[in-house]
Enzyme design. Structure first.
Site, PDB file in Angstrom:
ATOM      1  N   GLU A  61      15.188  -8.390  -8.651  1.00  0.00           N
ATOM      2  CA  GLU A  61      16.129  -7.284  -8.531  1.00  0.00           C
ATOM      3  C   GLU A  61      16.417  -6.951  -7.068  1.00  0.00           C
ATOM      4  OE1 GLU A  61      14.750  -3.887 -10.656  1.00  0.00           O
ATOM      5  OE2 GLU A  61      14.140  -5.047 -12.419  1.00  0.00           O
ATOM      6  N   ASP A  81      -4.317 -11.086  -5.166  1.00  0.00           N
ATOM      7  CA  ASP A  81      -5.751 -11.355  -5.157  1.00  0.00           C
ATOM      8  C   ASP A  81      -6.243 -11.678  -6.566  1.00  0.00           C
ATOM      9  OD1 ASP A  81      -8.343 -11.158  -3.621  1.00  0.00           O
ATOM     10  OD2 ASP A  81      -8.732  -9.651  -5.162  1.00  0.00           O
TER      11      ASP A  81
END
Length: 548
Positions: A263, A216
């Protein structure tokens, strides 16, 4: 090199066949999707119960607007705890069950993240209010001394996006910045503690199994050094340039986030809500070491005009392609007038104004439905990714018949009703024509009123009905996947100034945005946004034809 070859090369500039490059993602606004508890507000258990219908529609993923702990001053975009579920929506166990259901159905799940600001009930802000000016607690937010002899004036002339000043004074005399509601204080991203906290938040939800984040106000975290006044002339002219939006050093934040996501297995994604222009500036958010997608608001804001749409489509493919990213198309979301209505409004209202029962802007219901369906058929034929907003597959219009006392968007209150706000696109959606609350809630309760029109547009009233908007969406999404249009390339065809025509793979798409009929190419009709009565295409219609 042909146009098609150039655009294909741009779309494939980055290696790999990651799912998000051509995905269709369905936005769920939790408050208005499905209510399992009966309190009139949608919840996570309700979402889980309706996910089979979303999967059956033919989309690839869902994006959920915020469900975190919040006082709900801005419908959950005022977050008090980023690592818990608000009891209004359920529990963390409910979230886990919903996520498991989605994955079992083959749907990925993207969750909203709100890093520009928190709720004023966040533990950090409450600590800041109890602490002295200059304290470590206050350094996590943007507190400043005021101007004037007694500091009685705000630190600068910034205005809230929701109307009114962007500064509120606290009892000890300092002011804090809130680019949105008073209850939404902005974080100070120059403090590394803020960045560390959000990395922890990312890991919390990634460890639970989410597939990514919609970010956002992604363009808002960084502010210009010294917080200078806004140039009033630029703002009046509608410029997106400001000292609080689109600052270049915001990109450092998302480079760090990208490393965190890499990751994890499974092509986790970041999508930017970045209200910036031109498109070249928006494309900076999706460079190879930053985000994966950015909402194409320039496309969303383009009027129903053949010349303008062709230009923005070309510009989008070029700008995103130059940084190795696919274009991402969108027509509706929880912040904008539903595109079925918006594209037919006369006169068109200013962006962000909304519409209400006394608005001068009106949309003919027949024209608006045809145009809304046509716009979707055009968008879903374009190469790249696409976003749908819940209820648009039913042809829902913007709801205007909401009384002032029923409106909940802070924009309406902060502007004393000058701006109608966003409630009209957030009304709970209809599932069953004859059920209480049209199937949204078993008790018949709804947090915003539903119009009688919902009975005609309910999902069960359209299911299996030839020519219904729901069946058009199903057909378009199935063909898009079957023909791999999302990973294709666009080649323009000449059909005159008021129509658009292009090839994508073996499909020719023609869109009539004018008044006069347009010839339909010879071939197998795969899809039409309205029933075809002859070999010509009427105004506000789109057709897909297999020609190759």
């Amino acid at each position: 090199m042909t146009d098609a070859q150039t655009q294909s090369a741009a779309l494939q500039a980055a290696p790999g066949g990651e799912w998000w490059r051509s995905a269709v993602i369905y936005q769920i606004y939790p408050r208005s999707f499905a209510d399992a508890s009966g309190d009139g507000v949608g919840d996570l258990a309700g979402i889980a119960s309706r996910l089979p219908a979303v999967a059956e529609l033919g989309v690839d993923a869902v994006w959920l607007s915020p469900f975190y702990r919040s006082p709900q001053r801005d419908a959950g975009y005022d977050v008090a705890d980023y690592m818990d579920v608000d009891p209004l929506f359920g529990t963390l166990d409910d979230f886990d069950r919903m996520l498991e259901t989605a994955h079992r159905l083959g749907l990925r799940v993207i969750v909203d993240l709100v890093p520009n600001h928190s709720s004023n009930e966040h533990v950090w802000f409450q600590e800041a209010l109890r602490s002295a000016p200059g304290s470590e607690a206050r350094s996590r937010y943007i507190f400043r001394d005021g101007k004037g002899e007694q500091g009685e004036l705000p630190p600068n002339n910034w205005q809230s996006v929701f109307g009114g000043p962007a500064w509120t004074r606290v009892p000890d005399g300092q002011w804090y910045l809130h680019l949105f509601d008073t209850s939404q204080p902005d974080f100070d991203w120059d403090n590394p503690v803020v960045g560390d906290m959000f990395v922890e938040v990312l890991r919390f939800w990634l460890d639970r199994g989410v597939d990514g984040f919609r970010v956002d106000v992604a363009h808002g975290n960084a502010k210009a050094e010294g917080l200078p006044d806004v140039d009033a002339e630029l703002i009046a002219a509608g410029s997106m340039d400001s000292p609080f939006f689109g600052q270049e050093h915001v990109h450092e934040i998302y480079r760090r986030w990208r490393l965190v996501l890499e990751e994890y297995e499974g092509d986790r994604v970041l999508c930017a809500e970045a209200w910036v222009s031109p498109l070249e500036k928006m494309a900076r958010f999706v460079r190879p070491d930053e985000m994966h997608q950015a909402f194409n608001f320039v496309y969303l804001e383009t009027p129903w005009d053949a010349t303008l749409l062709r230009q923005v489509i070309d510009d989008s493919i070029r700008a995103f392609g130059e940084v190795g990213a696919p274009p991402t198309w969108v027509l509706s979301n929880h912040d904008t007038i539903r595109h079925r209505t918006r594209l037919a409004l006369v006169p068109p209202p200013p962006h962000g104004a909304g519409i209400g029962p006394t608005s001068k802007s009106k949309a003919d219901p027949v024209v608006s439905l045809r145009r809304g369906r046509a716009a979707t058929a055009l968008m879903l034929a374009l190469p790249g990714g696409a976003y749908l907003y819940q209820g648009e597959e039913l042809g829902l219009p913007e709801v205007t018949a909401i009384e002032p006392h029923q409106r909940q968007d802070p924009t309406f209150a902060r502007t004393q009703g000058e701006l109608w706000g966003r409630d009209g696109c957030r009304v709970p959606i209809p599932w069953e024509a004859d059920a209480p609350a049209y199937g949204f809630s078993g008790t018949g309760e709804t947090w915003l009123p539903q119009p009688p029109l919902w009975a005609q547009l309910a999902r069960d009233a359209q299911e299996g009905v030839a020519g219904s908007t729901l069946e058009m969406y199903r057909r378009a999404l199935a063909l898009r996947q079957e023909l791999q249009l999302g990973s294709g390339a666009l080649e323009w065809l000449d059909v005159g100034p008021t129509a658009l025509a292009f090839r994508n793979g073996g499909v020719t798409v023609v869109a009539n945005l004018g008044h006069d009929a347009v010839d339909v190419p010879r071939g197998e009709i795969l899809l039409s946004s309205s029933p075809l009565d002859s070999a010509s295409l009427s105004a506000d219609d789109v057709v897909w034809v297999r020609t190759g």
